[in-house]
Design an enzyme around this catalytic site. Structure first.
Site, mmCIF file in Angstrom:
data_model
loop_
_atom_site.group_PDB
_atom_site.id
_atom_site.type_symbol
_atom_site.label_atom_id
_atom_site.label_comp_id
_atom_site.label_asym_id
_atom_site.label_seq_id
_atom_site.Cartn_x
_atom_site.Cartn_y
_atom_site.Cartn_z
ATOM 1 C CG HIS A 35 -1.839 -1.125 1.340
ATOM 2 N ND1 HIS A 35 -3.170 -1.006 1.026
ATOM 3 C CD2 HIS A 35 -1.649 -2.415 1.712
ATOM 4 C CE1 HIS A 35 -3.774 -2.176 1.203
ATOM 5 N NE2 HIS A 35 -2.865 -3.047 1.613
ATOM 6 C CD GLU A 236 -5.404 -8.137 7.131
ATOM 7 O OE1 GLU A 236 -4.384 -7.615 7.606
ATOM 8 O OE2 GLU A 236 -6.243 -7.508 6.462
ATOM 9 C CG ASP A 314 -0.236 -5.199 4.398
ATOM 10 O OD1 ASP A 314 -0.864 -4.558 3.533
ATOM 11 O OD2 ASP A 314 -0.780 -5.668 5.414
#
Length: 374
Positions: A35, A236, A314
């Protein structure tokens, strides 16, 4: 140690030969689950805060200690996965990202953040990235989301011209957005075709939002018709149901996280049969309390089951890592050797949304580099 009723090994075999970061950096690779909101360095944040006259949330030395932020709820590590505590940690972490992105207020600042991302990826040996951008985090750009995308693309254009990592964008919806909002966004993406936007994504805390596959079915169908790739955060902070929804309702080509699929044998078989890859982020899962430690993480079990797994960061900056570091730790913790890591590199290229020519070139280069390292 038992996790989800399965016995797992807390440590790799003692005979494993360590794969170091220098070898890993040499491997041409892609990162497919990262991200942009989670890549701001400390100097980025200090500079942006100073430029905008925004006070820091605490002492500069502790700015990445997210447990010190008022809105952050630290996860309490338990022996299970996807606990309420882990979800609370994820929710607070997302608030921290909101604060970071709120510091970006001009096109020049946005371009600078994008360029810096490409430079950091290059330093870690990453040659191509699908970077996830969720405009809902960037509160200074509400109503001007496409201007934000254009500014980011400008920074990425400059980076590529300077020989840095090639980067494309996955535009991410937030789970709490409405179906109408999502469909409107997709229609605008199809009309405007923003530079470097190649995919539609959806992210956010599954545990808080609940199942959202049905809500976004039409938006993702519209994205598929318009020729955009589809990648979905699922499996998740909640269980396998979200992964089923991503495949059956959202036409997902790739799953971001997806680790809770390990709890469902039929789902594992589906992922293997249809060659749907999982963009797994082990450090993130441990940091945010999805699993209590690296030994409990199911990455090895997923790989051994034949699932196409890639290893990603991530949100690397607040987690204090880079992709080369996380690959080295993954190799050490799970007993992977250099041949295994070459396999991870090839899967990362295959799973990426890079164009066919770039995939072919990176695969050929990987073959050459691998031969020189053995």
């Amino acid at each position: 140690m038992s996790v989800f009723g399965k016995v797992v090994m807390p440590h790799p075999p003692a005979t494993t030969v360590r794969v170091d970061e220098q070898q890993i950096r040499a491997l041409p690779k892609a990162e497919v689950h990262v991200h942009l909101e989670g890549t701001f360095s400390l100097i980025d944040l200090l500079t942006l805060a100073r430029e905008n006259g925004v006070p820091l949330p605490g002492p500069a030395a502790t700015i990445f200690d997210i447990s010190t932020h008022a809105d952050y709820v630290a996860p309490e590590v338990t022996s299970g996965g996807g606990s309420g505590a882990g979800a609370a940690g994820l929710t607070g972490f997302l608030r921290f990202l909101d604060w970071q992105c709120g510091l970006v207020r001009t096109a020049e600042q946005a371009a600078r953040v994008a360029y810096a991302f490409a430079a950091r990826q290059t330093a870690a040996g990453v040659r191509y990235s699908d970077v996830i951008v969720n405009p809902t985090h960037w509160n200074a750009w509400r109503g001007r989301e496409f201007a934000l995308l254009d500014a980011l693309a400008g920074g990425l254009d400059d980076a590529e011209q300077d020989g840095l990592c090639r980067v494309n964008i996955a535009y991410s919806l937030l789970r709490s957005q409405s179906a109408v909002d999502a469909e409107t966004i997709v229609a605008e993406l199809a009309r405007a075709r923003p530079r470097r936007v190649v995919a539609l994504s959806v992210d956010g805390d599954e545990k808080v939002a609940g199942r959202t596959g049905e809500k976004f079915r039409d938006a993702f169908a519209g994205a598929a018709r318009a020729g955009f790739h589809r990648t979905v955060h699922a499996g998740e902070s909640s269980g396998p149901d979200g992964v089923w929804d991503a495949i059956d309702l959202l036409q997902a080509e790739r799953i971001d996280h997806g680790v809770r699929a390990v709890e469902d044998e039929a789902l594992i078989a589906r992922l293997v049969d249809e060659r749907i890859s999982l963009g797994v982020c082990p450090r993130s899962n441990v940091t945010l309390g999805i699993y209590p430690d690296w030994g409990a993480h199911p990455l090895r079990r997923l790989v051994d089951a034949g699932v196409l797994v890639t290893v990603n960061t991530d949100d690397p900056a607040p987690m204090g890592t880079t992709l080369d570091v996380d690959w080295a730790v993954t190799a050490e913790r799970f007993g992977f050797d250099l041949s295994d890591m070459i396999g991870f590199a090839q899967r990362s290229i295959d799973a990426s949304f890079a164009d066919d020519d770039l995939k072919r070139d990176l695969s050929a280069e990987l073959l050459t580099v691998s031969a020189s390292l053995r």
